[in-house]
Design a protein around this motif. Sequence first.
Motif, PDB file in Angstrom:
ATOM      1  N   GLU A 196       0.827  -1.212   0.000  1.00  0.00           N
ATOM      2  CA  GLU A 196       0.000   0.000   0.000  1.00  0.00           C
ATOM      3  C   GLU A 196       0.859   1.260   0.000  1.00  0.00           C
ATOM      4  O   GLU A 196       0.534   2.245  -0.678  1.00  0.00           O
ATOM      5  CB  GLU A 196      -0.934  -0.003   1.202  1.00  0.00           C
ATOM      6  N   ASN A 197       1.966   1.212   0.753  1.00  0.00           N
ATOM      7  CA  ASN A 197       2.886   2.356   0.764  1.00  0.00           C
ATOM      8  C   ASN A 197       3.476   2.596  -0.608  1.00  0.00           C
ATOM      9  O   ASN A 197       3.635   3.745  -1.035  1.00  0.00           O
ATOM     10  CB  ASN A 197       4.016   2.119   1.768  1.00  0.00           C
ATOM     11  N   ARG A 200       1.025   4.427  -2.676  1.00  0.00           N
ATOM     12  CA  ARG A 200       0.903   5.843  -2.309  1.00  0.00           C
ATOM     13  C   ARG A 200       2.141   6.635  -2.712  1.00  0.00           C
ATOM     14  O   ARG A 200       2.041   7.809  -3.083  1.00  0.00           O
ATOM     15  CB  ARG A 200       0.656   5.975  -0.804  1.00  0.00           C
ATOM     16  N   THR A 205       0.939  10.381  -2.661  1.00  0.00           N
ATOM     17  CA  THR A 205       0.071  10.629  -1.499  1.00  0.00           C
ATOM     18  C   THR A 205       0.615  10.030  -0.201  1.00  0.00           C
ATOM     19  O   THR A 205      -0.065  10.091   0.821  1.00  0.00           O
ATOM     20  CB  THR A 205      -1.335  10.057  -1.751  1.00  0.00           C
ATOM     21  N   GLU A 206       1.804   9.467  -0.234  1.00  0.00           N
ATOM     22  CA  GLU A 206       2.375   8.894   0.985  1.00  0.00           C
ATOM     23  C   GLU A 206       2.741  10.012   1.955  1.00  0.00           C
ATOM     24  O   GLU A 206       3.448  10.959   1.586  1.00  0.00           O
ATOM     25  CB  GLU A 206       3.620   8.064   0.648  1.00  0.00           C
TER      26      GLU A 206
END
Length: 214
Positions: A196-197, A200, A205-206
Motif C-alpha cells: 500500500e505504501n 501511495r 500521497t504517501e
Amino acid sequence: MTDALPTYALWLIAAMAFLGYVLGSVPFGLLLTNLAGAGDLRKIGSGNIGATNVLRTGRKDLAAATLALDAAKGMLAVVTAWIMTPPDFSDYTSTVAAIAAVIGHCYPIFLGFRGGKGVATGLGVMLALSPLTGLAGCAVWLGVARLTRISSAGALSAFIAMPVVILALYGFSFQTSPKPLATVLISLLVLARHHENIGRILSGTEPRVGEKKR
C-alpha cells in the motif's frame, strides 16, 4: 556441514523457529502506548503496531522505544539460536529464527495475526546475522528517510539494498551460507507488507514524517 542434519538438529531448528516467532510476536508498540495512556495504537493512524505509527501519537519517546525494542527482539532471537546450537549448524538455526521473528512481528499470534510491517525487527535480525549488511541497511534507511522525509521510502530502499550487500559478501551461491537466502526472503516479506505504501509513493500521497496519514 554435512548433507543430512541429525535428528536433534532438526528439533533444535524447529525449537528456534518457535522461539523466534514468539519473540517476534510481542507487540511492543501496542504495549507501550497502552501503558503510557496514549490510546489503542490499532485505532490510530494506519493502525499499524510499528514505530512509525507510534510517532503519530505525538510521543517521540514511545516511538524510539518501540523501534529499539522491535529491533532488539529480532536480535535476541538470532543470538539465542546462535548460542544454543552447535557451531556446525548454528547458521541454520539462527537464520530460521531470524525469518520466524520477522514473520512473528508481521503476523503475531497475540493479535490475531494482524501485526506490523517488519522493518525494525528485520533490521534487528540483519544486524545480528550479518552486521555489515545490517549497518548498510540502517544507513540506507536513515539516509533515504531523511532525504525524502518518507519513512516507508527509507524502509523500502533498505530492504532492496540489503540482499545486494549480503550477496556481495557471501557470493551468489546459497549453498555457501543460508544467510543470503534468509535476507532475500525477509526483504520480500517486508516489501510485500509495504504494497500500500508503494502505491501511495507512486501516486504522491504517501505522508511524510510528521504528517498525518491521508
